[in-house]
Write a protein that holds these residues in place. Structure first.
Motif, PDB file in Angstrom:
ATOM      1  N   PHE A 269       0.828  -1.199   0.000  1.00 22.22           N
ATOM      2  CA  PHE A 269       0.000   0.000   0.000  1.00 22.22           C
ATOM      3  C   PHE A 269       0.873   1.263   0.000  1.00 22.22           C
ATOM      4  N   GLU A 270       0.236   2.410  -0.144  1.00 24.87           N
ATOM      5  CA  GLU A 270       0.959   3.681  -0.174  1.00 24.87           C
ATOM      6  C   GLU A 270       1.634   3.953   1.173  1.00 24.87           C
ATOM      7  N   ILE A 274       0.701   2.966   5.188  1.00 23.17           N
ATOM      8  CA  ILE A 274       1.595   2.188   6.056  1.00 23.17           C
ATOM      9  C   ILE A 274       1.914   2.972   7.325  1.00 23.17           C
ATOM     10  N   ALA A 275       2.192   4.264   7.176  1.00 20.84           N
ATOM     11  CA  ALA A 275       2.505   5.102   8.335  1.00 20.84           C
ATOM     12  C   ALA A 275       1.330   5.158   9.301  1.00 20.84           C
ATOM     13  N   VAL A 353      -2.060  11.504   6.666  1.00 20.50           N
ATOM     14  CA  VAL A 353      -1.746  10.435   7.624  1.00 20.50           C
ATOM     15  C   VAL A 353      -2.640  10.546   8.849  1.00 20.50           C
ATOM     16  N   LEU A 354      -2.884  11.778   9.270  1.00 22.50           N
ATOM     17  CA  LEU A 354      -3.748  12.014  10.437  1.00 22.50           C
ATOM     18  C   LEU A 354      -5.155  11.471  10.187  1.00 22.50           C
ATOM     19  N   LYS A 355      -5.692  11.746   9.000  1.00 27.18           N
ATOM     20  CA  LYS A 355      -7.040  11.280   8.665  1.00 27.18           C
ATOM     21  C   LYS A 355      -7.106   9.757   8.616  1.00 27.18           C
ATOM     22  N   LEU A 356      -6.114   9.145   7.973  1.00 27.67           N
ATOM     23  CA  LEU A 356      -6.091   7.688   7.884  1.00 27.67           C
ATOM     24  C   LEU A 356      -5.926   7.043   9.259  1.00 27.67           C
ATOM     25  N   THR A 357      -5.087   7.664  10.099  1.00 27.69           N
ATOM     26  CA  THR A 357      -4.849   7.119  11.436  1.00 27.69           C
ATOM     27  C   THR A 357      -6.116   7.106  12.270  1.00 27.69           C
ATOM     28  N   ALA A 417      -6.715  -1.830   2.933  1.00 25.65           N
ATOM     29  CA  ALA A 417      -5.852  -2.027   4.101  1.00 25.65           C
ATOM     30  C   ALA A 417      -6.643  -2.306   5.369  1.00 25.65           C
ATOM     31  N   TYR A 418      -7.846  -1.759   5.469  1.00 21.58           N
ATOM     32  CA  TYR A 418      -8.658  -1.990   6.668  1.00 21.58           C
ATOM     33  C   TYR A 418      -9.062  -3.454   6.798  1.00 21.58           C
ATOM     34  N   GLY A 419      -9.031  -4.186   5.679  1.00 19.33           N
ATOM     35  CA  GLY A 419      -9.369  -5.607   5.723  1.00 19.33           C
ATOM     36  C   GLY A 419      -8.462  -6.396   6.647  1.00 19.33           C
TER      37      GLY A 419
END
Length: 455
Positions: A269-270, A274-275, A353-357, A417-419
Protein backbone atom coordinates in the motif's frame (compact mmCIF):
# COMPACT_ATOMS: atom_id res chain seq x y z
CA UNK A 1 1.21 -13.71 49.07
CA UNK A 2 -1.54 -14.44 51.56
CA UNK A 3 -4.69 -16.54 51.51
CA UNK A 4 -7.80 -14.41 50.96
CA UNK A 5 -11.30 -15.07 52.25
CA UNK A 6 -13.64 -12.81 50.26
CA UNK A 7 -13.83 -10.91 46.97
CA UNK A 8 -12.77 -7.62 48.55
CA UNK A 9 -9.54 -9.14 49.84
CA UNK A 10 -8.93 -10.81 46.49
CA UNK A 11 -9.43 -7.53 44.63
CA UNK A 12 -7.01 -5.77 46.98
CA UNK A 13 -4.32 -8.45 46.61
CA UNK A 14 -4.75 -8.69 42.83
CA UNK A 15 -4.37 -4.91 42.46
CA UNK A 16 -1.36 -4.97 44.79
CA UNK A 17 0.32 -7.43 42.43
CA UNK A 18 -1.09 -5.98 39.20
CA UNK A 19 -0.22 -2.28 39.47
CA UNK A 20 3.58 -2.80 39.71
CA UNK A 21 3.41 -5.24 36.78
CA UNK A 22 1.57 -2.64 34.70
CA UNK A 23 4.14 0.03 35.56
CA UNK A 24 6.92 -2.44 34.70
CA UNK A 25 5.39 -3.27 31.31
CA UNK A 26 4.87 0.42 30.49
CA UNK A 27 8.47 1.13 31.47
CA UNK A 28 9.74 -1.68 29.22
CA UNK A 29 7.59 -0.34 26.39
CA UNK A 30 9.04 3.13 27.03
CA UNK A 31 12.56 1.74 26.67
CA UNK A 32 11.82 0.65 23.10
CA UNK A 33 10.18 3.99 22.38
CA UNK A 34 13.23 5.88 23.71
CA UNK A 35 15.61 3.75 21.60
CA UNK A 36 13.57 4.56 18.50
CA UNK A 37 13.30 8.26 19.33
CA UNK A 38 17.01 8.77 20.08
CA UNK A 39 18.14 6.77 17.04
CA UNK A 40 15.68 8.64 14.81
CA UNK A 41 17.19 11.95 15.87
CA UNK A 42 20.62 10.68 14.89
CA UNK A 43 19.71 9.69 11.30
CA UNK A 44 16.86 8.17 9.31
CA UNK A 45 19.12 5.40 7.96
CA UNK A 46 20.09 4.37 11.49
CA UNK A 47 16.44 4.51 12.54
CA UNK A 48 15.51 2.20 9.64
CA UNK A 49 18.33 -0.19 10.53
CA UNK A 50 17.29 -0.36 14.19
CA UNK A 51 13.64 -0.83 13.12
CA UNK A 52 14.60 -3.76 10.86
CA UNK A 53 16.76 -5.27 13.60
CA UNK A 54 13.98 -4.89 16.17
CA UNK A 55 11.38 -6.41 13.85
CA UNK A 56 13.59 -9.49 13.51
CA UNK A 57 14.47 -9.72 17.20
CA UNK A 58 11.24 -8.91 19.05
CA UNK A 59 9.11 -11.88 17.86
CA UNK A 60 12.02 -14.27 18.52
CA UNK A 61 12.70 -12.85 21.98
CA UNK A 62 9.06 -12.68 23.08
CA UNK A 63 8.52 -16.27 22.01
CA UNK A 64 11.67 -17.61 23.70
CA UNK A 65 11.24 -15.55 26.87
CA UNK A 66 7.69 -16.90 27.01
CA UNK A 67 9.20 -20.36 27.55
CA UNK A 68 10.93 -19.08 30.68
CA UNK A 69 7.62 -17.71 31.98
CA UNK A 70 6.92 -21.32 32.97
CA UNK A 71 8.99 -20.61 36.10
CA UNK A 72 6.17 -18.37 37.39
CA UNK A 73 3.39 -21.01 37.65
CA UNK A 74 5.90 -23.66 38.78
CA UNK A 75 7.10 -21.52 41.70
CA UNK A 76 3.56 -20.31 42.48
CA UNK A 77 2.36 -23.91 42.75
CA UNK A 78 5.30 -24.85 45.01
CA UNK A 79 4.72 -21.90 47.33
CA UNK A 80 0.96 -22.46 47.41
CA UNK A 81 1.43 -26.15 48.28
CA UNK A 82 3.96 -25.33 51.06
CA UNK A 83 6.91 -26.86 49.18
CA UNK A 84 9.26 -23.90 49.56
CA UNK A 85 12.26 -26.22 49.82
CA UNK A 86 11.92 -27.11 46.13
CA UNK A 87 11.83 -23.52 44.88
CA UNK A 88 15.59 -22.90 44.73
CA UNK A 89 16.16 -26.06 42.69
CA UNK A 90 13.47 -25.06 40.15
CA UNK A 91 14.81 -21.50 39.80
CA UNK A 92 18.41 -22.65 39.31
CA UNK A 93 17.33 -25.15 36.64
CA UNK A 94 15.51 -22.27 34.94
CA UNK A 95 18.73 -20.24 35.02
CA UNK A 96 20.73 -23.12 33.50
CA UNK A 97 18.14 -23.54 30.77
CA UNK A 98 18.09 -19.80 30.05
CA UNK A 99 21.85 -19.77 29.47
CA UNK A 100 21.60 -22.73 27.07
CA UNK A 101 18.76 -21.00 25.19
CA UNK A 102 20.80 -17.79 24.90
CA UNK A 103 23.81 -19.70 23.52
CA UNK A 104 21.57 -21.44 20.95
CA UNK A 105 20.18 -18.07 19.83
CA UNK A 106 23.72 -16.66 19.53
CA UNK A 107 24.82 -19.62 17.42
CA UNK A 108 21.72 -19.45 15.21
CA UNK A 109 22.15 -15.71 14.73
CA UNK A 110 25.82 -16.10 13.77
CA UNK A 111 24.88 -18.42 10.91
CA UNK A 112 21.56 -16.95 9.74
CA UNK A 113 21.63 -13.16 10.30
CA UNK A 114 23.65 -12.21 7.21
CA UNK A 115 21.62 -14.40 4.79
CA UNK A 116 18.36 -13.01 6.22
CA UNK A 117 19.47 -9.40 5.82
CA UNK A 118 20.86 -10.10 2.35
CA UNK A 119 17.46 -11.41 1.33
CA UNK A 120 15.69 -8.20 2.36
CA UNK A 121 17.10 -5.96 -0.41
CA UNK A 122 18.08 -3.19 2.03
CA UNK A 123 20.18 -0.12 1.33
CA UNK A 124 23.79 -0.71 2.34
CA UNK A 125 23.71 1.72 5.28
CA UNK A 126 20.46 0.28 6.64
CA UNK A 127 21.79 -3.27 6.19
CA UNK A 128 25.00 -2.39 8.06
CA UNK A 129 23.15 -0.69 10.92
CA UNK A 130 20.70 -3.58 11.36
CA UNK A 131 23.57 -6.07 11.52
CA UNK A 132 25.66 -3.94 13.91
CA UNK A 133 22.63 -3.25 16.14
CA UNK A 134 21.80 -6.95 16.52
CA UNK A 135 25.46 -7.88 16.98
CA UNK A 136 25.77 -5.29 19.76
CA UNK A 137 22.52 -6.41 21.35
CA UNK A 138 23.72 -10.04 21.36
CA UNK A 139 26.40 -9.21 23.95
CA UNK A 140 23.60 -8.88 26.48
CA UNK A 141 21.54 -11.96 25.54
CA UNK A 142 22.75 -14.25 28.32
CA UNK A 143 21.95 -11.80 31.16
CA UNK A 144 18.65 -10.88 29.49
CA UNK A 145 17.47 -14.51 29.46
CA UNK A 146 18.72 -15.06 33.02
CA UNK A 147 16.88 -11.92 34.15
CA UNK A 148 13.63 -13.32 32.75
CA UNK A 149 13.97 -16.32 35.07
CA UNK A 150 14.87 -14.15 38.06
CA UNK A 151 11.93 -11.84 37.39
CA UNK A 152 9.59 -14.84 37.10
CA UNK A 153 10.78 -16.02 40.54
CA UNK A 154 10.36 -12.56 42.08
CA UNK A 155 6.89 -12.11 40.59
CA UNK A 156 5.78 -15.63 41.57
CA UNK A 157 6.23 -14.64 45.22
CA UNK A 158 3.87 -11.71 44.64
CA UNK A 159 6.70 -9.16 45.05
CA UNK A 160 6.02 -7.44 41.75
CA UNK A 161 7.04 -4.06 43.16
CA UNK A 162 10.63 -5.28 43.21
CA UNK A 163 10.50 -6.04 39.48
CA UNK A 164 8.92 -2.62 38.95
CA UNK A 165 11.72 -0.83 40.80
CA UNK A 166 14.42 -2.74 38.89
CA UNK A 167 12.78 -1.86 35.55
CA UNK A 168 12.35 1.79 36.51
CA UNK A 169 16.05 1.91 37.43
CA UNK A 170 16.88 0.49 34.01
CA UNK A 171 15.15 3.34 32.13
CA UNK A 172 17.59 6.16 33.02
CA UNK A 173 20.51 3.74 32.66
CA UNK A 174 19.39 2.94 29.12
CA UNK A 175 18.89 6.62 28.25
CA UNK A 176 22.36 7.56 29.51
CA UNK A 177 24.14 4.81 27.60
CA UNK A 178 22.07 5.55 24.48
CA UNK A 179 23.26 9.15 24.68
CA UNK A 180 26.89 8.11 25.15
CA UNK A 181 27.07 5.44 22.44
CA UNK A 182 24.67 6.73 19.78
CA UNK A 183 26.05 10.28 19.73
CA UNK A 184 29.60 9.60 20.94
CA UNK A 185 29.58 11.88 23.98
CA UNK A 186 32.24 12.29 26.71
CA UNK A 187 34.87 10.37 24.77
CA UNK A 188 32.70 7.36 23.94
CA UNK A 189 32.68 6.10 20.33
CA UNK A 190 29.93 7.49 18.07
CA UNK A 191 28.15 4.31 16.95
CA UNK A 192 24.75 5.53 15.76
CA UNK A 193 22.11 2.79 15.67
CA UNK A 194 24.60 0.17 16.86
CA UNK A 195 25.06 2.27 19.99
CA UNK A 196 21.45 1.58 20.95
CA UNK A 197 22.27 -2.13 20.86
CA UNK A 198 25.28 -1.71 23.16
CA UNK A 199 23.24 0.52 25.49
CA UNK A 200 20.54 -2.15 25.80
CA UNK A 201 23.13 -4.90 26.36
CA UNK A 202 24.82 -2.96 29.18
CA UNK A 203 21.41 -2.29 30.71
CA UNK A 204 20.61 -6.03 30.63
CA UNK A 205 23.85 -6.84 32.47
CA UNK A 206 23.19 -4.22 35.15
CA UNK A 207 19.57 -5.19 35.89
CA UNK A 208 20.59 -8.86 36.08
CA UNK A 209 23.35 -8.05 38.57
CA UNK A 210 20.90 -5.96 40.63
CA UNK A 211 18.38 -8.83 40.60
CA UNK A 212 21.02 -11.36 41.68
CA UNK A 213 22.03 -9.13 44.59
CA UNK A 214 18.43 -8.60 45.75
CA UNK A 215 17.56 -12.31 45.57
CA UNK A 216 20.73 -13.28 47.46
CA UNK A 217 20.63 -10.59 50.15
CA UNK A 218 17.05 -9.46 50.79
CA UNK A 219 14.02 -11.17 52.28
CA UNK A 220 11.82 -12.94 51.42
CA UNK A 221 13.97 -14.03 48.47
CA UNK A 222 17.07 -14.84 50.49
CA UNK A 223 15.08 -17.27 52.67
CA UNK A 224 14.77 -19.60 49.66
CA UNK A 225 18.55 -19.91 49.37
CA UNK A 226 18.57 -19.87 45.59
CA UNK A 227 22.32 -19.30 45.24
CA UNK A 228 23.55 -20.85 48.48
CA UNK A 229 24.59 -24.20 47.04
CA UNK A 230 25.37 -25.83 43.73
CA UNK A 231 22.58 -27.78 42.04
CA UNK A 232 23.42 -30.36 39.39
CA UNK A 233 21.69 -30.13 36.04
CA UNK A 234 18.31 -31.90 36.06
CA UNK A 235 17.00 -32.87 32.65
CA UNK A 236 13.72 -33.90 34.32
CA UNK A 237 13.17 -30.36 35.62
CA UNK A 238 14.19 -28.93 32.25
CA UNK A 239 11.56 -31.17 30.69
CA UNK A 240 8.91 -29.84 33.11
CA UNK A 241 9.83 -26.23 32.31
CA UNK A 242 9.82 -26.88 28.57
CA UNK A 243 6.55 -28.83 28.59
CA UNK A 244 4.85 -25.85 30.22
CA UNK A 245 6.97 -23.12 28.65
CA UNK A 246 7.11 -24.09 24.97
CA UNK A 247 3.33 -23.82 24.46
CA UNK A 248 3.38 -20.48 26.31
CA UNK A 249 6.25 -19.22 24.17
CA UNK A 250 4.64 -20.39 20.94
CA UNK A 251 1.31 -18.80 21.90
CA UNK A 252 3.05 -15.48 22.52
CA UNK A 253 5.08 -15.83 19.32
CA UNK A 254 2.03 -16.53 17.15
CA UNK A 255 0.18 -13.61 18.70
CA UNK A 256 3.01 -11.08 18.30
CA UNK A 257 4.30 -12.30 14.93
CA UNK A 258 0.90 -11.95 13.23
CA UNK A 259 1.17 -8.17 13.65
CA UNK A 260 4.63 -8.23 12.06
CA UNK A 261 3.20 -10.34 9.22
CA UNK A 262 0.39 -7.86 8.61
CA UNK A 263 2.89 -4.99 8.55
CA UNK A 264 4.95 -6.80 5.91
CA UNK A 265 1.83 -7.61 3.84
CA UNK A 266 0.80 -3.95 3.93
CA UNK A 267 4.03 -2.91 2.22
CA UNK A 268 2.09 -2.98 -1.07
CA UNK A 269 0.00 0.00 0.00
CA UNK A 270 0.96 3.68 -0.17
CA UNK A 271 3.47 5.09 2.30
CA UNK A 272 0.81 7.19 4.04
CA UNK A 273 -1.36 4.12 4.63
CA UNK A 274 1.60 2.19 6.06
CA UNK A 275 2.50 5.10 8.34
CA UNK A 276 -1.08 5.41 9.61
CA UNK A 277 -1.23 1.66 10.21
CA UNK A 278 2.02 1.76 12.20
CA UNK A 279 0.84 4.68 14.33
CA UNK A 280 -2.50 3.04 15.18
CA UNK A 281 -0.79 -0.29 15.88
CA UNK A 282 1.76 1.43 18.12
CA UNK A 283 -0.97 3.04 20.21
CA UNK A 284 -2.99 -0.19 20.34
CA UNK A 285 0.17 -1.96 21.57
CA UNK A 286 0.49 0.63 24.34
CA UNK A 287 -3.10 0.00 25.47
CA UNK A 288 -2.46 -3.77 25.30
CA UNK A 289 -0.09 -3.41 28.24
CA UNK A 290 -3.19 -3.26 30.50
CA UNK A 291 -4.74 -6.68 29.71
CA UNK A 292 -1.23 -8.18 29.35
CA UNK A 293 -0.35 -7.04 32.89
CA UNK A 294 -3.64 -8.42 34.23
CA UNK A 295 -2.79 -11.70 32.49
CA UNK A 296 0.59 -11.89 34.20
CA UNK A 297 -0.93 -11.08 37.60
CA UNK A 298 -3.59 -13.78 37.17
CA UNK A 299 -0.93 -16.40 36.42
CA UNK A 300 0.63 -15.63 39.81
CA UNK A 301 -2.51 -15.59 41.98
CA UNK A 302 -4.30 -18.45 40.20
CA UNK A 303 -1.16 -20.57 40.33
CA UNK A 304 -0.82 -19.85 44.07
CA UNK A 305 -4.43 -20.87 44.79
CA UNK A 306 -4.33 -23.97 42.55
CA UNK A 307 -1.09 -25.06 44.24
CA UNK A 308 -2.93 -24.81 47.58
CA UNK A 309 -5.93 -26.72 46.09
CA UNK A 310 -8.22 -23.75 46.74
CA UNK A 311 -10.02 -24.04 43.43
CA UNK A 312 -12.97 -21.79 44.22
CA UNK A 313 -10.54 -18.99 45.11
CA UNK A 314 -8.65 -19.56 41.84
CA UNK A 315 -11.93 -19.33 39.94
CA UNK A 316 -12.92 -16.08 41.66
CA UNK A 317 -9.54 -14.53 40.90
CA UNK A 318 -9.89 -15.50 37.23
CA UNK A 319 -13.18 -13.72 36.73
CA UNK A 320 -12.27 -10.70 38.87
CA UNK A 321 -9.31 -10.21 36.52
CA UNK A 322 -11.49 -10.48 33.41
CA UNK A 323 -13.99 -7.96 34.82
CA UNK A 324 -11.20 -5.47 35.59
CA UNK A 325 -9.80 -5.89 32.07
CA UNK A 326 -13.20 -5.37 30.42
CA UNK A 327 -13.88 -2.23 32.47
CA UNK A 328 -10.47 -0.82 31.55
CA UNK A 329 -11.08 -1.73 27.89
CA UNK A 330 -14.34 0.23 27.92
CA UNK A 331 -12.47 3.28 29.23
CA UNK A 332 -9.80 2.90 26.50
CA UNK A 333 -12.48 2.37 23.86
CA UNK A 334 -14.24 5.56 24.97
CA UNK A 335 -10.96 7.49 24.59
CA UNK A 336 -10.45 6.13 21.08
CA UNK A 337 -14.05 6.85 20.13
CA UNK A 338 -14.15 10.39 21.50
CA UNK A 339 -10.59 11.58 20.80
CA UNK A 340 -9.16 9.74 17.74
CA UNK A 341 -7.77 12.92 16.14
CA UNK A 342 -6.12 14.02 19.38
CA UNK A 343 -4.44 10.62 19.75
CA UNK A 344 -3.29 10.59 16.12
CA UNK A 345 -1.88 14.13 16.40
CA UNK A 346 0.56 12.92 19.05
CA UNK A 347 2.37 11.00 16.31
CA UNK A 348 1.94 13.06 13.14
CA UNK A 349 1.04 16.47 11.74
CA UNK A 350 0.58 15.25 8.16
CA UNK A 351 -3.08 15.85 7.27
CA UNK A 352 -3.50 12.72 5.13
CA UNK A 353 -1.75 10.43 7.62
CA UNK A 354 -3.75 12.01 10.44
CA UNK A 355 -7.04 11.28 8.66
CA UNK A 356 -6.09 7.69 7.88
CA UNK A 357 -4.85 7.12 11.44
CA UNK A 358 -8.17 8.22 12.94
CA UNK A 359 -9.90 5.56 10.82
CA UNK A 360 -7.47 2.83 11.91
CA UNK A 361 -7.93 3.86 15.56
CA UNK A 362 -11.65 3.14 15.33
CA UNK A 363 -10.78 -0.44 14.42
CA UNK A 364 -8.29 -0.48 17.32
CA UNK A 365 -11.30 0.16 19.56
CA UNK A 366 -12.47 -3.40 18.90
CA UNK A 367 -8.98 -4.71 19.67
CA UNK A 368 -9.42 -3.54 23.24
CA UNK A 369 -12.59 -5.51 23.86
CA UNK A 370 -11.22 -8.81 22.51
CA UNK A 371 -7.86 -8.39 24.25
CA UNK A 372 -9.65 -7.62 27.51
CA UNK A 373 -11.04 -11.16 27.49
CA UNK A 374 -8.46 -13.33 25.74
CA UNK A 375 -5.33 -11.99 27.52
CA UNK A 376 -6.57 -12.39 31.15
CA UNK A 377 -8.14 -15.77 30.33
CA UNK A 378 -4.79 -16.95 28.92
CA UNK A 379 -3.06 -15.78 32.09
CA UNK A 380 -5.54 -17.69 34.26
CA UNK A 381 -5.08 -20.84 32.17
CA UNK A 382 -1.31 -20.60 32.66
CA UNK A 383 -1.96 -20.45 36.38
CA UNK A 384 -3.74 -23.80 36.01
CA UNK A 385 -0.73 -25.02 33.96
CA UNK A 386 -3.12 -25.59 31.05
CA UNK A 387 -1.02 -24.52 28.09
CA UNK A 388 -1.12 -27.12 25.30
CA UNK A 389 -4.74 -26.72 24.21
CA UNK A 390 -4.52 -22.92 24.57
CA UNK A 391 -1.50 -22.88 22.26
CA UNK A 392 -3.47 -24.74 19.57
CA UNK A 393 -6.41 -22.37 20.05
CA UNK A 394 -4.12 -19.35 19.64
CA UNK A 395 -2.53 -20.79 16.50
CA UNK A 396 -5.93 -21.45 14.87
CA UNK A 397 -7.45 -18.12 15.95
CA UNK A 398 -4.63 -15.92 14.68
CA UNK A 399 -3.07 -17.79 11.76
CA UNK A 400 -5.86 -20.01 10.44
CA UNK A 401 -8.79 -17.62 10.95
CA UNK A 402 -7.52 -14.06 11.43
CA UNK A 403 -4.69 -13.64 8.91
CA UNK A 404 -6.26 -15.49 5.92
CA UNK A 405 -9.57 -13.68 6.45
CA UNK A 406 -7.78 -10.33 6.61
CA UNK A 407 -5.76 -11.13 3.49
CA UNK A 408 -8.94 -11.99 1.60
CA UNK A 409 -10.70 -8.77 2.63
CA UNK A 410 -7.65 -6.63 1.86
CA UNK A 411 -6.96 -8.07 -1.58
CA UNK A 412 -10.30 -9.25 -2.93
CA UNK A 413 -12.83 -6.76 -1.54
CA UNK A 414 -13.16 -2.97 -1.31
CA UNK A 415 -11.97 -2.92 2.31
CA UNK A 416 -8.33 -2.47 1.25
CA UNK A 417 -5.85 -2.03 4.10
CA UNK A 418 -8.66 -1.99 6.67
CA UNK A 419 -9.37 -5.61 5.72
CA UNK A 420 -6.24 -6.71 7.57
CA UNK A 421 -7.49 -5.02 10.72
CA UNK A 422 -10.89 -6.69 10.41
CA UNK A 423 -9.02 -9.99 10.07
CA UNK A 424 -7.00 -9.25 13.21
CA UNK A 425 -10.15 -8.34 15.12
CA UNK A 426 -11.81 -11.56 13.95
CA UNK A 427 -8.82 -13.62 15.06
CA UNK A 428 -8.72 -11.94 18.48
CA UNK A 429 -12.47 -12.44 18.91
CA UNK A 430 -12.15 -16.13 17.99
CA UNK A 431 -9.35 -16.45 20.53
CA UNK A 432 -11.43 -14.76 23.22
CA UNK A 433 -14.39 -17.11 22.65
CA UNK A 434 -12.42 -20.36 22.45
CA UNK A 435 -10.09 -19.55 25.36
CA UNK A 436 -13.01 -18.55 27.58
CA UNK A 437 -14.71 -21.84 26.78
CA UNK A 438 -11.52 -23.67 27.72
CA UNK A 439 -11.26 -21.82 31.05
CA UNK A 440 -14.86 -22.68 31.94
CA UNK A 441 -14.20 -26.33 31.06
CA UNK A 442 -11.02 -26.44 33.18
CA UNK A 443 -12.75 -24.89 36.18
CA UNK A 444 -15.76 -27.20 36.00
CA UNK A 445 -14.14 -30.51 35.06
CA UNK A 446 -10.49 -30.53 36.15
CA UNK A 447 -10.50 -28.16 39.13
CA UNK A 448 -14.05 -28.16 40.52
CA UNK A 449 -14.69 -26.12 43.65
CA UNK A 450 -15.94 -29.26 45.45
CA UNK A 451 -12.34 -30.46 45.77
CA UNK A 452 -11.29 -27.26 47.56
CA UNK A 453 -9.03 -27.54 50.60
CA UNK A 454 -8.19 -24.96 53.22
CA UNK A 455 -4.94 -24.93 55.15
Amino acid sequence: MDQTYNKKEKLRQLLFILIPILITQLAMYSMTFIDTLMTGRYSSDDLAGVAIGSSLWVPVFTGLSGILLAVTPIVSHLVGSKKQGNVAFSVIQGVYLSVIMALIVLAAGAFSLTPILNGMNLESRVHETAFDYLAALSTGLIPLFVYNVLRSFIDALGKTRVSMIITLISLPINVVFNYLFIYGKFGFPELGGAGAGFASAITYWLITIISLYIIHKHTPFSSYGVFRKFHAVSLAKWKEILLIGIPIGLSIFFETSIFSAVTLLMSNFETEVIAAHQIALNFASLLYMIPLSISMALTIVVGFEVGAARYEDAKEYSWIGVVIAVLMALVCAAILLLFPEEVASIYTKDANVLKLTTHFLIYALFFQLSDAIQAPVQGALRGYKDVNVTFIMSLISYWVIGLPFGYYLANYTSWGAYGYWIGLITGLAAGAITLTSRLIYIQKRKFPAGLQKNF
